[in-house]
Design a protein around this motif. Structure first.
Motif, PDB file in Angstrom:
ATOM      1  N   HIS A 127       0.803  -1.033  -0.039  1.00  0.00           N
ATOM      2  CA  HIS A 127      -0.143  -0.091   0.103  1.00  0.00           C
ATOM      3  C   HIS A 127       0.873   1.417   0.106  1.00  0.00           C
ATOM      4  CE1 HIS A 127       0.991  -0.366   4.396  1.00  0.00           C
ATOM      5  NE2 HIS A 127       1.026   0.825   4.466  1.00  0.00           N
ATOM      6  N   ASP A 129       0.732   5.176   1.940  1.00  0.00           N
ATOM      7  CA  ASP A 129       0.014   5.958   2.972  1.00  0.00           C
ATOM      8  C   ASP A 129      -0.074   7.369   2.173  1.00  0.00           C
ATOM      9  OD1 ASP A 129       1.635   3.815   4.395  1.00  0.00           O
ATOM     10  OD2 ASP A 129       0.695   4.708   6.031  1.00  0.00           O
ATOM     11  N   HIS A 183       4.537  -0.173  -0.100  1.00  0.00           N
ATOM     12  CA  HIS A 183       5.334  -1.069   0.923  1.00  0.00           C
ATOM     13  C   HIS A 183       4.266  -1.832   1.733  1.00  0.00           C
ATOM     14  CE1 HIS A 183       3.741   2.559   2.939  1.00  0.00           C
ATOM     15  NE2 HIS A 183       3.312   1.741   4.215  1.00  0.00           N
TER      16      HIS A 183
HETATM   17 FE    FE Z   1       2.154   2.263   5.623  1.00  0.00          FE
END
Ligand code: FE
Ligand code: MD6
Length: 210
Positions: A127, A129, A183
């Motif tokens: 994913h 962020d 990550h």
């Molecule tokens: Fe993350």
């Protein structure tokens, strides 16, 4: 580069694709003190299993501290100002804020401390962020308990990636050009740490949300 105290920023022990790793940043007493503070967070804001957008519960259990907590359900991922119980999130422990001030290299204070709890079978898919408003602010993560196999890729989901084991007391900083890299955690290695009373791993991520 120097921080507001005039001291140089601590150099990372390794850099992976621009992600700064401070291996062993927290010694055992500091890890134990942080875990004690996190127990109080979990008592005030119990762990829950967020739903993915696909309608399945995530394998990682979560809670948060700070002005905002991370939340997910079929409507998607977002920050909310209350725990699902309806109560506000507890404050971010000083022990966690101190790590941010030492290593974050940030001009702002974190508004969310997301706590992820991994049981032996839990993992976290790749994913980015990117639910935060200010990508100039880093995301800092702290690993506690059993080792976790961290995967770090590029700016697209499909490309090449590297892996590194994160151990109890390690701190990662994703900032600058590494802020939006994909990550995830492929798996944990149950029983590799004696910090927690049962197999599992805690990951904290500190972020500025607004
Ligand atoms: Fe993350
Ligand atoms: C984990 N970490 O270590 C998951 N996100 O369990 C993250 O998702 C993460 O380590 C942003 C920055 C650093 C991280």
């Amino acid at each position: 580069m120097s921080n507001p105290t005039g001291n140089p920023w601590p150099e990372p022990t390794a850099t992976l694709r621009g992600v700064r790793l401070h291996a062993g940043w927290l010694d055992r007493p500091a890890q134990e003190a942080l875990v004690a503070d996190l127990r109080a967070v979990i008592a005030a804001a119990p762990l829950f299993s967020p739903m993915t957008a696909w309608g399945r519960p995530m394998s990682v259990r979560m809670t948060s501290a700070g002005r905002f907590g991370w939340y997910s359900d079929r409507r998607g991922y977002r920050y909310v100002d209350r725990h699902p119980s309806g109560l506000p999130w507890p404050p971010i422990p000083e022990s966690a804020l101190a790590i941010w001030r030492a290593l974050g290299g940030a001009t702002r204070e974190p508004e969310c401390c997301l706590l992820n709890w991994y049981g032996p079978e839990a993992r976290m898919g790749l994913h980015q962020d990117r639910d935060e408003a200010d990508f100039a602010q880093p995301v800092l993560s702290v690993s506690l308990g059993d080792d976790g196999l961290f995967r770090i890729g590029g700016h697209n989901r499909g490309g090449p990636s590297d892996r590194v084991w994160l151990r109890s007391g390690d701190v990662l900083v994703m900032g600058g050009g590494a802020r939006l890299l994909f990550h995830g955690i492929d798996r944990i290695a149950p029983g590799t740490s004696t910090l927690l009373p049962a197999p599992g791993r805690i990951n904290l991520t500190l972020r500025v949300v607004t």
